[in-house]
Motif scaffolding. Structure first.
Motif, PDB file in Angstrom:
ATOM      1  N   GLY B  40       0.711  -1.247  -0.090  1.00 32.72           N
ATOM      2  CA  GLY B  40      -0.103  -0.017  -0.058  1.00 32.72           C
ATOM      3  C   GLY B  40       0.683   1.360  -0.061  1.00 32.72           C
ATOM      4  O   GLY B  40       0.357   2.264  -0.599  1.00 32.72           O
ATOM      5  N   LEU B  43       1.986   2.030  -3.598  1.00 28.22           N
ATOM      6  CA  LEU B  43       0.826   2.504  -4.654  1.00 28.22           C
ATOM      7  C   LEU B  43       0.738   3.962  -4.472  1.00 28.22           C
ATOM      8  O   LEU B  43       0.319   4.450  -5.954  1.00 28.22           O
ATOM      9  CB  LEU B  43      -0.555   1.810  -4.141  1.00 28.22           C
ATOM     10  CG  LEU B  43      -0.584   0.464  -4.352  1.00 28.22           C
ATOM     11  CD1 LEU B  43      -1.922  -0.125  -4.105  1.00 28.22           C
ATOM     12  CD2 LEU B  43      -0.445   0.070  -5.905  1.00 28.22           C
ATOM     13  N   ILE B  44       0.963   4.747  -3.388  1.00 27.63           N
ATOM     14  CA  ILE B  44       0.716   6.087  -3.394  1.00 27.63           C
ATOM     15  C   ILE B  44       1.635   6.911  -4.492  1.00 27.63           C
ATOM     16  O   ILE B  44       1.258   7.677  -5.424  1.00 27.63           O
ATOM     17  CB  ILE B  44       0.562   6.834  -1.916  1.00 27.63           C
ATOM     18  CG1 ILE B  44      -0.808   6.043  -1.353  1.00 27.63           C
ATOM     19  CG2 ILE B  44       0.613   8.258  -2.169  1.00 27.63           C
ATOM     20  CD1 ILE B  44      -0.914   6.074   0.205  1.00 27.63           C
ATOM     21  N   TRP B  46       3.268   5.628  -6.669  1.00 30.55           N
ATOM     22  CA  TRP B  46       3.272   4.984  -8.037  1.00 30.55           C
ATOM     23  C   TRP B  46       2.151   5.580  -8.820  1.00 30.55           C
ATOM     24  O   TRP B  46       2.331   5.902  -9.866  1.00 30.55           O
ATOM     25  CB  TRP B  46       2.842   3.353  -8.046  1.00 30.55           C
ATOM     26  CG  TRP B  46       2.709   2.609  -8.935  1.00 30.55           C
ATOM     27  CD1 TRP B  46       3.441   2.112 -10.101  1.00 30.55           C
ATOM     28  CD2 TRP B  46       1.441   2.082  -9.539  1.00 30.55           C
ATOM     29  NE1 TRP B  46       2.620   1.597 -11.010  1.00 30.55           N
ATOM     30  CE2 TRP B  46       1.522   1.506 -10.714  1.00 30.55           C
ATOM     31  CE3 TRP B  46       0.159   2.216  -8.778  1.00 30.55           C
ATOM     32  CZ2 TRP B  46       0.657   0.839 -11.473  1.00 30.55           C
ATOM     33  CZ3 TRP B  46      -0.877   1.413  -9.574  1.00 30.55           C
ATOM     34  CH2 TRP B  46      -0.669   1.052 -10.915  1.00 30.55           C
ATOM     35  N   VAL B  47       0.965   6.144  -8.038  1.00 28.83           N
ATOM     36  CA  VAL B  47       0.158   6.869  -8.797  1.00 28.83           C
ATOM     37  C   VAL B  47       0.346   8.150  -9.098  1.00 28.83           C
ATOM     38  O   VAL B  47       0.298   8.911 -10.116  1.00 28.83           O
ATOM     39  CB  VAL B  47      -1.243   6.777  -7.928  1.00 28.83           C
ATOM     40  CG1 VAL B  47      -2.453   7.701  -8.593  1.00 28.83           C
ATOM     41  CG2 VAL B  47      -1.892   5.289  -7.839  1.00 28.83           C
ATOM     42  N   LEU B  50       2.651   8.441 -12.235  1.00 20.20           N
ATOM     43  CA  LEU B  50       2.053   8.276 -13.374  1.00 20.20           C
ATOM     44  C   LEU B  50       1.616   9.580 -14.045  1.00 20.20           C
ATOM     45  O   LEU B  50       1.630   9.792 -15.222  1.00 20.20           O
ATOM     46  CB  LEU B  50       0.554   7.531 -13.183  1.00 20.20           C
ATOM     47  CG  LEU B  50      -0.435   7.386 -14.060  1.00 20.20           C
ATOM     48  CD1 LEU B  50       0.312   6.334 -15.268  1.00 20.20           C
ATOM     49  CD2 LEU B  50      -1.754   6.666 -13.813  1.00 20.20           C
ATOM     50  N   PHE B 200      -3.095  -2.903  -0.354  1.00 17.27           N
ATOM     51  CA  PHE B 200      -3.495  -1.569  -0.247  1.00 17.27           C
ATOM     52  C   PHE B 200      -3.642  -0.893   1.315  1.00 17.27           C
ATOM     53  O   PHE B 200      -3.811   0.500   1.126  1.00 17.27           O
ATOM     54  CB  PHE B 200      -5.043  -1.698  -0.676  1.00 17.27           C
ATOM     55  CG  PHE B 200      -5.372  -1.923  -2.043  1.00 17.27           C
ATOM     56  CD1 PHE B 200      -5.161  -0.836  -3.044  1.00 17.27           C
ATOM     57  CD2 PHE B 200      -5.804  -3.094  -2.659  1.00 17.27           C
ATOM     58  CE1 PHE B 200      -5.469  -1.080  -4.340  1.00 17.27           C
ATOM     59  CE2 PHE B 200      -6.025  -3.370  -3.964  1.00 17.27           C
ATOM     60  CZ  PHE B 200      -5.882  -2.389  -4.931  1.00 17.27           C
ATOM     61  N   THR B 201      -2.989  -1.503   2.102  1.00 17.12           N
ATOM     62  CA  THR B 201      -2.773  -0.609   3.411  1.00 17.12           C
ATOM     63  C   THR B 201      -1.453   0.001   3.433  1.00 17.12           C
ATOM     64  O   THR B 201      -0.324  -0.836   3.313  1.00 17.12           O
ATOM     65  CB  THR B 201      -2.972  -1.706   4.514  1.00 17.12           C
ATOM     66  OG1 THR B 201      -4.197  -2.346   4.263  1.00 17.12           O
ATOM     67  CG2 THR B 201      -3.089  -0.900   5.736  1.00 17.12           C
ATOM     68  N   PRO B 202      -1.383   1.236   3.348  1.00 21.04           N
ATOM     69  CA  PRO B 202      -0.154   2.004   3.584  1.00 21.04           C
ATOM     70  C   PRO B 202       0.183   2.065   5.006  1.00 21.04           C
ATOM     71  O   PRO B 202      -0.590   1.850   5.787  1.00 21.04           O
ATOM     72  CB  PRO B 202      -0.424   3.455   2.941  1.00 21.04           C
ATOM     73  CG  PRO B 202      -1.957   3.324   3.056  1.00 21.04           C
ATOM     74  CD  PRO B 202      -2.535   2.215   3.386  1.00 21.04           C
ATOM     75  N   LEU B 253      -3.141   5.519 -17.921  1.00 23.03           N
ATOM     76  CA  LEU B 253      -4.359   4.825 -17.043  1.00 23.03           C
ATOM     77  C   LEU B 253      -4.554   3.513 -17.385  1.00 23.03           C
ATOM     78  O   LEU B 253      -4.758   2.513 -16.559  1.00 23.03           O
ATOM     79  CB  LEU B 253      -5.645   5.716 -16.892  1.00 23.03           C
ATOM     80  CG  LEU B 253      -5.276   7.133 -16.267  1.00 23.03           C
ATOM     81  CD1 LEU B 253      -6.633   7.993 -16.737  1.00 23.03           C
ATOM     82  CD2 LEU B 253      -5.238   6.988 -14.931  1.00 23.03           C
ATOM     83  N   GLY B 254      -4.615   3.044 -18.568  1.00 25.71           N
ATOM     84  CA  GLY B 254      -5.019   1.686 -19.038  1.00 25.71           C
ATOM     85  C   GLY B 254      -3.935   0.563 -18.570  1.00 25.71           C
ATOM     86  O   GLY B 254      -4.214  -0.494 -18.061  1.00 25.71           O
ATOM     87  N   ASN B 256      -1.587   1.225 -16.152  1.00 26.26           N
ATOM     88  CA  ASN B 256      -1.759   0.954 -14.593  1.00 26.26           C
ATOM     89  C   ASN B 256      -2.860   0.255 -14.104  1.00 26.26           C
ATOM     90  O   ASN B 256      -2.645  -0.507 -13.156  1.00 26.26           O
ATOM     91  CB  ASN B 256      -1.328   2.301 -14.012  1.00 26.26           C
ATOM     92  CG  ASN B 256      -0.073   2.950 -14.045  1.00 26.26           C
ATOM     93  OD1 ASN B 256       0.621   2.478 -14.947  1.00 26.26           O
ATOM     94  ND2 ASN B 256       0.353   3.493 -13.163  1.00 26.26           N
ATOM     95  N   SER B 257      -3.843  -0.006 -14.984  1.00 27.18           N
ATOM     96  CA  SER B 257      -4.968  -0.604 -14.465  1.00 27.18           C
ATOM     97  C   SER B 257      -4.911  -2.039 -14.953  1.00 27.18           C
ATOM     98  O   SER B 257      -5.026  -3.079 -13.867  1.00 27.18           O
ATOM     99  CB  SER B 257      -6.275  -0.205 -15.426  1.00 27.18           C
ATOM    100  OG  SER B 257      -6.685   0.895 -15.431  1.00 27.18           O
ATOM    101  N   LEU B 260      -2.433  -3.073 -11.849  1.00 27.90           N
ATOM    102  CA  LEU B 260      -3.275  -3.281 -10.608  1.00 27.90           C
ATOM    103  C   LEU B 260      -3.989  -4.475 -10.626  1.00 27.90           C
ATOM    104  O   LEU B 260      -4.071  -5.200  -9.855  1.00 27.90           O
ATOM    105  CB  LEU B 260      -4.320  -2.153 -10.417  1.00 27.90           C
ATOM    106  CG  LEU B 260      -3.917  -0.905  -9.700  1.00 27.90           C
ATOM    107  CD1 LEU B 260      -5.018   0.138  -9.415  1.00 27.90           C
ATOM    108  CD2 LEU B 260      -3.457  -1.271  -8.099  1.00 27.90           C
TER     109      LEU B 260
END
Lengths: 51, 491
Positions: B40, B43-44, B46-47, B50, B200-202, B253-254, B256-257, B260
């Motif tokens: 998690g 992910l922050i 990483w987004v 992007l 998902f838990t940071p 976005l595609g 990285n989708s 995920l």
């Protein structure tokens, strides 16, 4: 899963998947509008004479 | 100027560019890197990256290809001036060097698909021994490398519409369907929620760890295809009245989708099947960073109902992802040669022959493979920097107003784009390259300069210098041959 985990899951999926779906929706709509306003906007693919 | 093929529609272009972006990096690298960097917490950033790296660079590549209608060498000559054609040559050379060993990776995926489909994989006694026997057999990796590059060359031979677009119209929807099926299967396994929690838990203490931010940036730089020159190459075949910014956002976005989805699949499956050792197993890289995929995935599939079929589908999806990316690399090199007035068939023959030969050392030696992966993987950041520099030299505001925000564009991009190119991308490149080199120096303080080490600063600098020396020496000839008397469009 903790509340923080759920929050991150929803936030990340909203930004990434939601962003992708929203962009796809806008693109579909814009493409339909363009085709409606100019039906000749979609030329057939041409074979290049280079090779 | 000779007329060129064009993608038949926006969807033909998008599906082909998604084929570039979605590769083995999404399926095998993303879950491993996310796992090793606290899930998690990773992910922050990483987004964030992007939007700070991938999407702006994808936008720039689309705009450059659309504006210049040349591959990497010609586009630099037109955009920045003929004396900088060598920089485009470097961007092309990095992607070509990656193609040489990526064809070997695609070959591994194809081989494992056949092994899985024939039932040799699921139920094998020792998967590590199986993998080692395969990679050290000599002829097998070479044979499957030949199969992979031959398949890609066959597609590129047929041209953009009948080859690249048609192949991607089959490969990409099939890949998406397979990944979605896997993800649905994974999240419905008992205990899968533990995997979701890990992913998902940071942890706030990890969020201030600079290494996690740098790994997140690296993942974005490597797996979206931004800054490679590949998207620039496909953009050469964009329709004249095609949008740039919305298409770029869709690709980033595609991509990285898909990452995920792959992450959710892997994390849920691992935590559902081996909950006690899950966190440890998922971090284990294995030989040539392939452990998770080639050694561990088959073991995992054994524990699931219908494991043989699932395993075969997994390696089929991986093969599709690898092939769609390999096709774009072959097209990049072919396009550069075609710009130098070679016919498609002649240009492709040269690229095909060179890849057949140059891929062999990576097929035979894991050390050589790792050395090339290290040298040209970091080289991609230099490629990204060169593209950003070319944009700045042309005028980032000018590119934005005349090409990105052209009349046919579906979105308007604001001045934030200029700031990203002036400050954020140069800063990211400098920090990232320095950090990777620092990691290597720390790991081996006495040998970091040695150019004959597998992963050293010396090997990068030597190979890059040789490439740049050769390209600068031949710059005048390359530029003349590619763009002839065409004048640069720089201000």
């Amino acid at each position: 899963m903790s509340a923080l985990g759920w929050f991150t899951l929803i936030a990340v999926l909203t930004v990434v998947w939601g962003g992708f779906l929203l962009a796809l929706f806008v693109a579909l709509r814009r493409e339909r509008e363009k085709q409606r306003s100019n039906p000749r906007i979609r030329p057939p693919g041409r074979q290049e004479p280079e090779g | 100027m000779m007329s060129r093929e064009e993608f038949t529609s926006r969807w033909g272009l998008l599906i082909s560019v998604i084929g570039i972006a979605v590769g083995t990096g999404n399926i095998w690298r993303f879950p491993r890197v996310a796992a090793a960097n606290d899930g998690g917490s990773f992910l922050i950033p990483w987004v964030a990256f992007l939007f700070l790296w991938s999407i702006p660079l994808i936008m720039a590549e689309f705009a450059i290809g659309k504006h210049t209608r040349y591959g990497t060498v010609g586009s630099f000559a037109v955009l920045a001036g003929k004396k900088f054609a060598w920089m485009g040559g470097f961007v092309g050379l990095v992607a070509t060097a990656i193609m040489f060993y990526y064809s070997v990776v695609a070959g591994w995926c194809i081989r494992y698909f056949f092994m899985a489909a024939s039932g040799q994989l699921v139920g094998a006694e020792n998967h590590e021994a199986l993998w080692n026997a395969f990679v050290s057999s000599g002829w097998q990796p070479i044979f499957f490398h030949f199969c992979a590059i031959s398949a890609a060359a066959l597609v590129v031979m047929r041209g953009v519409v009948r080859g690249i677009e048609r192949a991607n119209r089959i490969l990409i929807p099939a890949l998406f369907a397979l990944i979605v099926v896997f993800a649905v299967r994974a999240v419905t396994l008992p205990g899968a929620s533990e995997g979701l929690a890990y992913l998902f838990t940071p942890r706030f203490e990890s969020l201030v760890d600079h290494r996690i931010w740098l790994q997140a940036l690296t993942q974005n730089a490597w797996d979206t295809g931004a800054g490679w020159g590949l998207i620039l190459t496909y953009a050469v075949y964009m329709r004249r009245r095609e949008d740039v910014p919305l298409n770029a956002a869709l690709i980033g976005l595609g991509n990285n989708s898909v990452s995920l989805l792959a992450g959710i699949t892997i994390f849920c499956t691992v935590f559902a099947t081996i909950p006690e050792e899950a966190a440890e197993v998922i971090r284990t890289p294995g030989p040539a960073n392939t452990g998770l995929t080639f050694i561990w995935i088959p073991q995992l599939m054994e524990t699931l109902q219908g494991g043989t079929l699932l395993c075969a589908f997994f390696f089929l999806a991986l093969s599709f992802a690898a092939l769609s990316s390999l096709i774009s690399m072959v097209e990049l090199s072919t396009r550069v040669l075609m710009d130098m007035k070679l016919s498609r068939s002649r240009a492709l023959s040269i690229v095909y022959g060179a890849t057949l030969v140059m891929g062999v050392p990576s097929a035979l030696s894991t050390d050589f493979f790792l050395n090339q992966d290290w040298t040209w993987g970091i080289g991609l950041m230099v490629s990204g920097a060169f593209i950003a520099w070319a944009v700045l030299r042309f005028g980032v505001g000018r590119l934005r107003s005349t090409v990105i925000n052209a009349r046919e564009s579906d979105l308007r991009v604001g001045p934030w784009f200029d700031a990203v190119f002036r400050y954020a991308i140069p800063a990211q490149v400098v920090i990232l390259i320095s950090w990777w080199f620092w990691q290597v120096i720390q790991a081996d303080p006495g040998n970091w300069w040695n150019p004959f080490e597998v992963e050293s600063v010396g090997t990068c600098l030597l190979q890059w210098s040789l490439a740049i020396f050769f390209l600068i020496s031949a710059n005048r000839w390359i530029a003349q041959r590619t763009v002839g008397t065409r004048r640069s469009t720089k201000t």
